[in-house]
Scaffold this active site. Structure first.
Site, PDB file in Angstrom:
ATOM      1  N   PHE A 140       0.852  -1.193   0.000  1.00  0.00           N
ATOM      2  CA  PHE A 140       0.000   0.000   0.000  1.00  0.00           C
ATOM      3  C   PHE A 140       0.882   1.235   0.000  1.00  0.00           C
ATOM      4  CE2 PHE A 140      -2.453   3.473   1.740  1.00  0.00           C
ATOM      5  CZ  PHE A 140      -3.615   3.381   0.988  1.00  0.00           C
ATOM      6  N   ASP A 225       9.170   2.682   1.850  1.00  0.00           N
ATOM      7  CA  ASP A 225       7.985   3.403   2.322  1.00  0.00           C
ATOM      8  C   ASP A 225       7.825   3.095   3.810  1.00  0.00           C
ATOM      9  OD1 ASP A 225       5.454   4.189   3.070  1.00  0.00           O
ATOM     10  OD2 ASP A 225       4.465   3.493   1.243  1.00  0.00           O
ATOM     11  N   LYS A 254       2.522   9.575   8.362  1.00  0.00           N
ATOM     12  CA  LYS A 254       1.667   9.263   9.513  1.00  0.00           C
ATOM     13  C   LYS A 254       2.115   9.843  10.870  1.00  0.00           C
ATOM     14  CE  LYS A 254      -1.137   5.526   7.841  1.00  0.00           C
ATOM     15  NZ  LYS A 254      -0.839   5.052   6.494  1.00  0.00           N
TER      16      LYS A 254
HETATM   17  C1  PLP Z   1      -0.998   5.303   5.090  1.00  0.00           C
HETATM   18  C2  PLP Z   1       0.047   4.901   4.150  1.00  0.00           C
HETATM   19  C3  PLP Z   1       0.301   5.634   2.981  1.00  0.00           C
HETATM   20  C4  PLP Z   1      -0.555   6.799   2.539  1.00  0.00           C
HETATM   21  O1  PLP Z   1      -0.480   7.867   3.416  1.00  0.00           O
HETATM   22  P1  PLP Z   1      -1.556   9.063   3.294  1.00  0.00           P
HETATM   23  O2  PLP Z   1      -1.060  10.059   4.299  1.00  0.00           O
HETATM   24  O3  PLP Z   1      -2.899   8.493   3.634  1.00  0.00           O
HETATM   25  O4  PLP Z   1      -1.489   9.564   1.916  1.00  0.00           O
HETATM   26  C5  PLP Z   1       1.359   5.241   2.182  1.00  0.00           C
HETATM   27  N1  PLP Z   1       2.125   4.195   2.511  1.00  0.00           N
HETATM   28  C6  PLP Z   1       1.913   3.459   3.617  1.00  0.00           C
HETATM   29  C7  PLP Z   1       2.817   2.321   3.929  1.00  0.00           C
HETATM   30  C8  PLP Z   1       0.861   3.783   4.467  1.00  0.00           C
HETATM   31  O5  PLP Z   1       0.617   3.040   5.547  1.00  0.00           O
END
Ligand code: PLP
Length: 400
Positions: A140, A225, A254
């Site tokens: 994700f 990420d 986050k």
């Molecule tokens: C939540 C998340 C995102 C997206 O972040 P947003 O602030 O909602 O755009 C991207 N990568 C990972 C691994 C995430 O958990």
């Protein structure tokens, strides 16, 4: 409906686009690991905004830094220098592999910036045609069109095709498949060190080092990420520290500002220089108030025993979940996780667990339909964990 007590849920249904499946509760206040709804009912929060409020709700020093900065300077353009952004950048660089940072407002934007920088760097360095990024299945990376295209889950793609070109997906944890996917067009590998949304999926300890080696051999950029698992979540400042490797780029968001919108892309100097003036920008990126909050977050995580305490609490929590799994083998398939991101894979649907625990005063999250995901504030206590474990035990027992 009296004046003081509105029917917030009906109003939300009436006015806000229906992009979320929300739990039937309106939260109005929070303190530490607790949140309170509009009826004054208390909940122990094992979601924390999905790994956002790592220091807990309304952390006093974060609140103070936000107030102080809000009274001083809230926003000017990135056409000018601002102090909180520079202070935060210095701290992030001092405590990471990276040499430079680009600030934005969210995880998707941080990944979007990483994708753009990978393409730009590769073009500057190796010429045209080398723009593909290999990503993992079940990953994700966000909801913008490019990060959605990078995300390896078809359910999120449906209806938004055609997707952005240039992303290939290989099975997570399969090094051979990754090797096969590399072509003369590949410029980077983008992956989460631990897949959060995908169901708290940890890889074997030699996978990340092997991916790093593959990147070195093929001169590919390794982009991690760490939007969900960075900022202390796993008991180290960044999750990749557990695997003894360094990425070329890393994205954060986050928990970076404990609930204020802030994202960041960190990179090595050689890569970062491809972002020259005018090539990328964000109006709100590096906002002074968000950066003032993030500086407090980073200093707090780095203080004394904060992170090692988080590891201890994580082990205690994981052991408790494993005991539960041993007691209810017909209901629980597996316990996974590191530090304070933990997953409990059920053999049954998870939605009822979430609903019933909400009634009992606990916020928990379910991902992939049957994986309960726990991402409490890092300050959660063993006593609070015991309360949750007790409630989970009750839920399991009545299903036997
Ligand atoms: C939540 C998340 C995102 C997206 O972040 P947003 O602030 O909602 O755009 C991207 N990568 C990972 C691994 C995430 O958990």
């Amino acid at each position: 409906m009296d004046a003081g007590k509105k029917d917030w849920m009906s109003l939300s249904d009436r006015y806000i686009m229906h992009t979320y499946g929300r739990s039937p509760v309106t939260l109005v206040e929070g303190k530490g690991c607790r949140v309170f709804d509009s009826d004054g009912k208390m909940y122990l929060d094992f979601v924390a905004g999905i790994a956002v409020c790592n220091l807990g709700h309304t952390h006093p020093e974060v609140a103070e830094a936000v107030c102080r900065q809000a009274q001083k300077l809230v926003h000017v353009s990135n056409l000018y220098y601002t102090v909180p952004q520079i202070e935060l950048a210095e701290l992030l660089i001092e405590h990471s592999f990276a040499d430079r940072v680009f600030f934005c407002n969210s995880g998707a934007e941080a990944n979007e910036a990483a994708i753009k920088l990978a393409r730009k760097y590769s073009r500057d360095r190796f010429g045209e045609g080398r723009h593909e990024i290999i990503c993992l299945k079940d990953s994700f990376h966000g909801r913008t069109l490019a990060t959605l295209s990078a995300t390896g889950q078809e359910k999120f793609h449906k209806g938004f095709e055609p997707l952005v070109d240039g992303f290939r997906h290989v099975p997570a944890g399969d090094l051979e498949a990754m090797k096969q996917a590399i072509t003369e067009k590949t410029c980077a590998i983008l992956m989460e060190p631990i897949q959060g949304e995908g169901g708290v999926v940890l890889f074997s300890p030699d996978y990340l080092p092997a991916v790093r080696k593959l990147c070195d051999e093929h001169r590919l950029l390794l982009i991690l990420d760490e939007v969900q698992v960075g900022m202390g979540r796993t008991g180290t400042l960044f999750a990749h520290e557990h695997y003894g490797i360094k990425p070329d780029m890393m994205t954060l968001a986050k928990a970076l500002a404990n609930g204020l919108p802030l994202g960041a892309l960190l990179a090595r100097e050689e890569v970062a220089i491809s972002f020259t003036p005018g090539t990328h920008a964000s109006t709100f990126g590096g906002n002074p108030v968000a950066c003032a909050a993030a500086t407090v977050v980073l200093k707090t995580l780095l203080e004394g025993d904060f992170l090692s305490n988080c590891q201890g609490t994580g082990r205690y929590f994981k052991q408790g979940l494993e005991d539960l799994a041993a007691r209810y083998p017909s209901l629980i398939k597996e316990v996974r996780g590191l530090g304070l991101i933990l997953g409990l894979e059920l053999k049954v649907e998870g939605a009822d667990f979430v609903t019933n625990l909400l009634h009992k005063g606990f916020l928990i999250n379910c991902t992939q339909g049957n994986i309960l995901r726990f991402t409490p504030p890092l300050i959660v206590t063993k006593a609070e964990i015991d309360l949750l474990l007790g409630a989970l035990d009750e839920e399991c027992r009545k299903r036997l």
